[in-house]
Design a protein around this motif. Sequence first.
Motif, PDB file in Angstrom:
ATOM      1  N   GLN A  35      63.971  31.001  44.904  1.00  0.00           N
ATOM      2  CA  GLN A  35      63.323  29.939  44.131  1.00  0.00           C
ATOM      3  C   GLN A  35      62.551  30.444  42.908  1.00  0.00           C
ATOM      4  O   GLN A  35      62.202  29.656  42.046  1.00  0.00           O
ATOM      5  CB  GLN A  35      62.362  29.169  45.045  1.00  0.00           C
ATOM      6  N   ILE A  36      62.273  31.745  42.848  1.00  0.00           N
ATOM      7  CA  ILE A  36      61.446  32.304  41.780  1.00  0.00           C
ATOM      8  C   ILE A  36      62.287  33.293  40.975  1.00  0.00           C
ATOM      9  O   ILE A  36      62.511  34.427  41.419  1.00  0.00           O
ATOM     10  CB  ILE A  36      60.196  33.027  42.352  1.00  0.00           C
ATOM     11  N   PRO A  37      62.774  32.906  39.790  1.00  0.00           N
ATOM     12  CA  PRO A  37      63.599  33.830  39.008  1.00  0.00           C
ATOM     13  C   PRO A  37      62.789  34.866  38.218  1.00  0.00           C
ATOM     14  O   PRO A  37      63.322  35.896  37.827  1.00  0.00           O
ATOM     15  CB  PRO A  37      64.369  32.917  38.062  1.00  0.00           C
ATOM     16  N   GLU A  38      61.494  34.583  37.987  1.00  0.00           N
ATOM     17  CA  GLU A  38      60.717  35.498  37.138  1.00  0.00           C
ATOM     18  C   GLU A  38      59.232  35.415  37.470  1.00  0.00           C
ATOM     19  O   GLU A  38      58.701  34.347  37.755  1.00  0.00           O
ATOM     20  CB  GLU A  38      60.922  35.118  35.668  1.00  0.00           C
ATOM     21  N   ILE A  39      58.597  36.585  37.421  1.00  0.00           N
ATOM     22  CA  ILE A  39      57.152  36.672  37.589  1.00  0.00           C
ATOM     23  C   ILE A  39      56.614  37.541  36.466  1.00  0.00           C
ATOM     24  O   ILE A  39      57.158  38.620  36.199  1.00  0.00           O
ATOM     25  CB  ILE A  39      56.769  37.299  38.949  1.00  0.00           C
ATOM     26  N   GLU A  40      55.587  37.066  35.793  1.00  0.00           N
ATOM     27  CA  GLU A  40      54.889  37.911  34.824  1.00  0.00           C
ATOM     28  C   GLU A  40      53.757  38.585  35.581  1.00  0.00           C
ATOM     29  O   GLU A  40      52.775  37.947  35.953  1.00  0.00           O
ATOM     30  CB  GLU A  40      54.341  37.088  33.657  1.00  0.00           C
ATOM     31  N   LEU A  41      53.950  39.864  35.850  1.00  0.00           N
ATOM     32  CA  LEU A  41      52.990  40.620  36.644  1.00  0.00           C
ATOM     33  C   LEU A  41      51.706  40.860  35.848  1.00  0.00           C
ATOM     34  O   LEU A  41      51.717  40.837  34.616  1.00  0.00           O
ATOM     35  CB  LEU A  41      53.618  41.940  37.086  1.00  0.00           C
ATOM     36  N   PRO A  42      50.596  41.093  36.543  1.00  0.00           N
ATOM     37  CA  PRO A  42      49.309  41.265  35.855  1.00  0.00           C
ATOM     38  C   PRO A  42      49.299  42.483  34.933  1.00  0.00           C
ATOM     39  O   PRO A  42      49.779  43.553  35.299  1.00  0.00           O
ATOM     40  CB  PRO A  42      48.313  41.463  37.004  1.00  0.00           C
ATOM     41  N   LYS A  43      48.746  42.287  33.733  1.00  0.00           N
ATOM     42  CA  LYS A  43      48.491  43.401  32.824  1.00  0.00           C
ATOM     43  C   LYS A  43      47.160  44.021  33.219  1.00  0.00           C
ATOM     44  O   LYS A  43      46.199  43.313  33.499  1.00  0.00           O
ATOM     45  CB  LYS A  43      48.403  42.919  31.372  1.00  0.00           C
ATOM     46  N   LEU A  44      47.121  45.329  33.218  1.00  0.00           N
ATOM     47  CA  LEU A  44      45.885  46.046  33.500  1.00  0.00           C
ATOM     48  C   LEU A  44      45.377  46.601  32.174  1.00  0.00           C
ATOM     49  O   LEU A  44      46.013  47.473  31.572  1.00  0.00           O
ATOM     50  CB  LEU A  44      46.131  47.181  34.500  1.00  0.00           C
ATOM     51  N   THR A  45      44.246  46.079  31.724  1.00  0.00           N
ATOM     52  CA  THR A  45      43.723  46.430  30.405  1.00  0.00           C
ATOM     53  C   THR A  45      42.246  46.751  30.500  1.00  0.00           C
ATOM     54  O   THR A  45      41.474  45.990  31.089  1.00  0.00           O
ATOM     55  CB  THR A  45      43.910  45.250  29.421  1.00  0.00           C
ATOM     56  N   ARG A  46      41.845  47.867  29.928  1.00  0.00           N
ATOM     57  CA  ARG A  46      40.441  48.246  29.869  1.00  0.00           C
ATOM     58  C   ARG A  46      39.821  47.700  28.587  1.00  0.00           C
ATOM     59  O   ARG A  46      40.478  47.618  27.544  1.00  0.00           O
ATOM     60  CB  ARG A  46      40.277  49.769  29.878  1.00  0.00           C
ATOM     61  N   ILE A  47      38.556  47.329  28.660  1.00  0.00           N
ATOM     62  CA  ILE A  47      37.794  46.918  27.484  1.00  0.00           C
ATOM     63  C   ILE A  47      37.180  48.189  26.899  1.00  0.00           C
ATOM     64  O   ILE A  47      36.381  48.853  27.548  1.00  0.00           O
ATOM     65  CB  ILE A  47      36.680  45.921  27.857  1.00  0.00           C
ATOM     66  N   LEU A  48      37.579  48.526  25.694  1.00  0.00           N
ATOM     67  CA  LEU A  48      37.068  49.722  25.032  1.00  0.00           C
ATOM     68  C   LEU A  48      36.368  49.314  23.736  1.00  0.00           C
ATOM     69  O   LEU A  48      36.922  48.540  22.951  1.00  0.00           O
ATOM     70  CB  LEU A  48      38.201  50.708  24.734  1.00  0.00           C
ATOM     71  N   GLU A  49      35.187  49.839  23.526  1.00  0.00           N
ATOM     72  CA  GLU A  49      34.387  49.496  22.346  1.00  0.00           C
ATOM     73  C   GLU A  49      34.176  50.741  21.494  1.00  0.00           C
ATOM     74  O   GLU A  49      33.878  51.820  22.012  1.00  0.00           O
ATOM     75  CB  GLU A  49      33.035  48.935  22.793  1.00  0.00           C
ATOM     76  N   PRO A  68      40.000  40.552  32.305  1.00  0.00           N
ATOM     77  CA  PRO A  68      40.501  39.661  33.362  1.00  0.00           C
ATOM     78  C   PRO A  68      42.023  39.787  33.509  1.00  0.00           C
ATOM     79  O   PRO A  68      42.730  40.064  32.549  1.00  0.00           O
ATOM     80  CB  PRO A  68      40.118  38.269  32.862  1.00  0.00           C
ATOM     81  N   MET A  69      42.496  39.594  34.736  1.00  0.00           N
ATOM     82  CA  MET A  69      43.930  39.723  35.033  1.00  0.00           C
ATOM     83  C   MET A  69      44.540  38.352  35.312  1.00  0.00           C
ATOM     84  O   MET A  69      43.872  37.471  35.844  1.00  0.00           O
ATOM     85  CB  MET A  69      44.134  40.618  36.257  1.00  0.00           C
ATOM     86  N   GLU A  70      45.818  38.221  34.956  1.00  0.00           N
ATOM     87  CA  GLU A  70      46.564  36.984  35.184  1.00  0.00           C
ATOM     88  C   GLU A  70      47.934  37.313  35.748  1.00  0.00           C
ATOM     89  O   GLU A  70      48.468  38.394  35.514  1.00  0.00           O
ATOM     90  CB  GLU A  70      46.782  36.235  33.863  1.00  0.00           C
TER      91      GLU A  70
END
Length: 175
Positions: free
Chosen positions: A24-38, A57-59
């Motif tokens: 039933q699920i042809p595609e999943i956009e997996l969570p991006k792992l991103t650091r906040i760098l200043e 934040p992750m989605e």
Amino acid sequence: MLPRKLKNFLFYKGHGKQKLYQGQIPEIELPKLTRILEDYRAGGMDMGVKVDLGQEPMEMTVKCGGHEVDLYRDFAKPGIAAVPLSFSGAYQRDDDCSVIAVDIYCLGRLEEIDPGSAKLGDDTEESFKYVLSYYRLSVDGKDVIEIDALAMKCVIDGVDQLEAIRNAVGLYITV
């Protein structure tokens, strides 16, 4: 050496992989792992550096091949860890035919439902976007990354990157 390619995957919802969405699920956009760098530069420095301020934040977005009413039931569930989601994938290399298992387990809440277009005779695709408070990546049964926003944990290959900070502020949560 050829890269590992995703040969198949399954998507589950619920604690202990209660609900399987096979076919039933042809595609999943997996969570991006991103650091906040200043950017930071002060006197005595020849160049600026990037200072780590934590995790973005992750989605995770799940795309359905048709109407999946069960996923609609997640909408407006209270709590930032109300919905458990799992991805299990098999990645294979075509030169030596080795296969690895990749499992991603997340907790979050449903932020957005995109029902797409409805046209007679056409394929329908609905999208469900979840915002996550917990993420764990395991490869061949070994945890590689675990991020838990509520417990202030970021464990990379068995090393808790935030343990010293938790201890400094008085949060004595251990891995």
